[in-house]
Design an enzyme around this catalytic site. Sequence first.
Site, PDB file in Angstrom:
ATOM      1  N   LYS A 145      12.275  -3.222  -6.499  1.00 53.09           N
ATOM      2  CA  LYS A 145      11.109  -4.034  -6.113  1.00 53.09           C
ATOM      3  C   LYS A 145      11.017  -5.302  -6.941  1.00 53.09           C
ATOM      4  O   LYS A 145      11.579  -5.413  -8.041  1.00 53.09           O
ATOM      5  CB  LYS A 145       9.816  -3.215  -6.244  1.00 53.09           C
ATOM      6  CG  LYS A 145       9.536  -2.648  -7.645  1.00 53.09           C
ATOM      7  CD  LYS A 145       8.883  -3.609  -8.608  1.00 53.09           C
ATOM      8  CE  LYS A 145       8.664  -3.006  -9.984  1.00 53.09           C
ATOM      9  NZ  LYS A 145       8.201  -4.005 -10.986  1.00 53.09           N
ATOM     10  N   ASP A 186       5.147   2.824 -10.441  1.00 50.92           N
ATOM     11  CA  ASP A 186       5.945   2.203  -9.389  1.00 50.92           C
ATOM     12  C   ASP A 186       6.556   3.201  -8.409  1.00 50.92           C
ATOM     13  O   ASP A 186       7.128   2.800  -7.390  1.00 50.92           O
ATOM     14  CB  ASP A 186       7.089   1.375 -10.007  1.00 50.92           C
ATOM     15  CG  ASP A 186       6.582   0.153 -10.762  1.00 50.92           C
ATOM     16  OD1 ASP A 186       5.452  -0.299 -10.474  1.00 50.92           O
ATOM     17  OD2 ASP A 186       7.319  -0.335 -11.634  1.00 50.92           O
TER      18      ASP A 186
END
Length: 311
Positions: free
Chosen positions: A17, A145
């Site tokens: 990401k 995350d």
Amino acid sequence: MTSEASLHMVHARAPGKINVFLRVGAVMEDGYHDVATAYQAVSLYEDVRAYPADDFSVTFGGPIDCSGLPVDGNNLAIKAARLLARKTDYRGGVHLEIDKHVPIAGGMGGGSADAAATLLACDALWGTDCTKDELLALASRLGADVPFALIGGTAIGTGRGDRLSPALAKGQFHWVLVLPEEGMSTPEVYRELDRHRERHSQDIFPAQKQPTVDANILQALRAGDPRMLAESLVNDLQAPAIHLAPHIGEIIELGEMNGALAGIVSGSGPTVAFLTADLDSALDLQIALSASRHTAVRATAPVHGARILSE
């Protein structure tokens, strides 16, 4: 429920990401910082293959040097597998083979992607039939995350970054990533941010109690406009990361001199993500950065979250 004997291997994949927006608030009572972030999943993937076993083990391959990674219970993928086993009362184990393509301690959520792919792979291998919400709940216990690595795409994260809401993003964004030779400690970068704020006083560099994602970021994502997005990129961890590793600032300057619309530290760093206007610009920038002896790879965003490729 699927019989465990019917599956010899499950292959799952999860993306890394980029935080295209990251505001960091004050420290909360649990020791974590309140954040507001906009995630995009990028086409740099972790591949996890899960095999039936009596115990829990992991090995690594791929282009990333994994010699420093733990292979015991401290490994996040092993933690994910054991958490799922406890949740579902599964009595066996799993052997994980992970091909890493996301830099380690690079601010791109590689370990989180490993954990997300492991949850999916083990759920399928063991036939434990968890719902998406159950897997997301387990993911949030593993790290801020990990839930995003499960859902992918584009999303807004609040709290520790694990309270997610999908965000609309049109089209495709082209990124060039400069991968680090060495990682950085996320807790150390946050500590440096706190020290930075103390040095410059809250009046000059305030920590919002409840940070929010700026409307212009959401507008740029909805429009699919890379130039608009480039003007809106924000990362409160960039200044402390550069203070700890000044060469990061030099890399950002080099990329922007060679055609990037903007460069930003990814997460807590030290990976630098350069947004480009289109594919041709990304190719030119990758060549220029590689010529300067940096490891540069191209990636597109957004992409799907964790998914099973084969059983």
